[in-house]
Design an enzyme around this catalytic site. Structure first.
Site, short mmCIF file in Angstrom:
data_model
loop_
_atom_site.label_atom_id
_atom_site.label_comp_id
_atom_site.label_asym_id
_atom_site.label_seq_id
_atom_site.Cartn_x
_atom_site.Cartn_y
_atom_site.Cartn_z
N LYS A 72 44.32 30.00 30.80
CA LYS A 72 44.30 29.46 29.44
C LYS A 72 43.00 28.73 29.12
CE LYS A 72 49.07 28.60 29.39
NZ LYS A 72 49.49 27.55 30.28
N ASN A 80 47.47 29.89 43.69
CA ASN A 80 47.69 28.64 44.45
C ASN A 80 48.54 28.85 45.70
OD1 ASN A 80 47.07 27.87 41.60
ND2 ASN A 80 47.27 25.82 42.48
N GLU A 145 43.06 26.76 45.63
CA GLU A 145 43.21 27.81 44.62
C GLU A 145 42.14 28.87 44.81
OE1 GLU A 145 43.42 26.39 40.61
OE2 GLU A 145 43.73 24.33 41.26
N HIS A 150 38.21 40.58 41.37
CA HIS A 150 38.80 41.90 41.22
C HIS A 150 39.68 41.87 39.96
CE1 HIS A 150 40.58 45.72 42.49
NE2 HIS A 150 41.76 45.21 42.20
N TYR A 157 52.55 36.66 41.99
CA TYR A 157 53.25 35.45 42.42
C TYR A 157 54.28 35.82 43.49
CZ TYR A 157 51.46 32.80 38.42
OH TYR A 157 50.66 32.16 37.52
N PHE A 175 32.65 17.23 36.39
CA PHE A 175 31.88 17.78 35.28
C PHE A 175 32.15 16.98 34.01
CE2 PHE A 175 32.24 21.22 38.32
CZ PHE A 175 30.93 21.63 38.39
P1 ADP Z 1 48.77 29.27 37.91
O1 ADP Z 1 48.52 27.92 37.36
O2 ADP Z 1 50.21 29.58 38.04
O3 ADP Z 1 48.03 29.43 39.20
P2 ADP Z 1 46.76 31.01 36.68
O4 ADP Z 1 46.49 31.18 35.21
O5 ADP Z 1 45.71 30.31 37.49
O6 ADP Z 1 48.16 30.28 36.82
O7 ADP Z 1 47.00 32.46 37.26
C1 ADP Z 1 47.14 32.66 38.63
C2 ADP Z 1 47.94 33.92 38.95
O8 ADP Z 1 47.34 35.05 38.33
C3 ADP Z 1 47.94 34.22 40.44
O9 ADP Z 1 49.01 33.57 41.10
C4 ADP Z 1 48.10 35.76 40.46
O10 ADP Z 1 49.48 36.09 40.49
C5 ADP Z 1 47.51 36.21 39.12
N1 ADP Z 1 46.16 36.82 39.21
C6 ADP Z 1 45.81 37.96 38.56
N2 ADP Z 1 44.53 38.28 38.80
C7 ADP Z 1 44.03 37.32 39.63
C8 ADP Z 1 42.74 37.13 40.24
N3 ADP Z 1 41.73 37.97 40.06
N4 ADP Z 1 42.59 36.05 41.06
C9 ADP Z 1 43.62 35.19 41.24
N5 ADP Z 1 44.85 35.32 40.69
C10 ADP Z 1 45.08 36.37 39.88
MG MG Z 2 45.88 28.74 39.20
#
Ligand code: ADP
Ligand code: MG
Length: 213
Positions: A72, A80, A145, A150, A157, A175
């Site tokens: 976002k 994580n 994290e 890629h 998840y 920052f």
């Molecule tokens: P959260 O706060 O739940 O970690 P994020 O917006 O950071 O939410 O999204 C993380 C999730 O996005 C990861 O757990 C994974 O399932 C998915 N994801 C998709 N593409 C990627 C990527 N290139 N690197 C890391 N996570 C990714």
């Molecule tokens: Mg995250």
């Protein structure tokens, strides 16, 4: 080969090859694979000697839901690890930004297959990992994290993320603006890609049987 795919762990890894490369510190920052190509020496790592001695670290952990801000606000998604993994890291493991090799294994915790060849997994991919207290957000909890470099078509998840942590790019910084944080993350991605071309990183990638073929 039957393998315990979903066991949670953080473990140190060493071998003769890595031990020898460890004695040549430049192997951690530059590639000698193409000596004709000019070397970018502006990227240097930020590792203490204690940290160098414990790298690389192999981690296997389940991906949990984080703070939900990655995509976002920052436009960069970060997977994580659970508190169990974060708290289980070695004492000399400093907070900061790291370059790693990563593999997603599509198996849920406790769901081990008799034949690991049947379990879907990605290639070994480049990644950047941030570990720390995220000063910009005044976090109270330490987190680990990972952004995998890629493009994925779907989320992963609850599946396993295998990480071979090769080296440290920089320490944590506070920052003054969100844009400055975003710029720094993209710079980290570029630095990680370059550092993963070093002899050290390539040896980490191919040593042992940590990654599934
Ligand atoms: P959260 O706060 O739940 O970690 P994020 O917006 O950071 O939410 O999204 C993380 C999730 O996005 C990861 O757990 C994974 O399932 C998915 N994801 C998709 N593409 C990627 C990527 N290139 N690197 C890391 N996570 C990714
Ligand atoms: Mg995250």
């Amino acid at each position: 080969m039957a393998k315990n795919l979903t066991k949670q762990f953080c473990q140190l890894y060493n071998s003769k090859t890595l031990e020898n490369l460890r004695k040549l510190p430049e192997s951690r920052v530059r590639s000698t694979s193409n000596p004709a190509q000019p070397v970018d020496i502006t990227t240097s790592t930020d590792e203490s000697e204690k940290l160098q001695n414990i790298l690389p670290i192999q981690v296997n952990g389940t991906v949990i839901h984080g703070f939900g801000r990655g995509s976002k606000e920052l436009g960069i998604r970060t997977a994580n690890y659970s508190e169990q993994i974060v708290n289980g890291m070695p004492g000399d493991f400093q907070t900061g930004i790291y370059y790693c090799w990563a593999q997603v294994v599509y198996a849920k915790e406790g769901e081990d297959q008799q034949n690991s060849a049947d379990v879907r997994r990605t290639q070994i991919l480049p990644a950047v990992m941030s570990v720390g207290w995220n000063p910009y957000y005044n976090n109270e909890k330490k987190s680990m994290e990972t952004h995998v470099i890629h493009k994925f078509e779907e989320d992963w998840y609850d599946y396993q993320l295998r990480l071979m942590i090769c080296g440290r790019i920089r320490g944590e910084t506070n920052f003054t603006s969100l844009q400055a944080l975003i710029d720094a993350i993209w710079q980290d991605v570029e630095d990680a890609k370059m550092l993963l071309e070093s002899d050290w990183s390539l040896a980490c990638k191919s040593e042992g049987d940590f990654f599934l073929e």
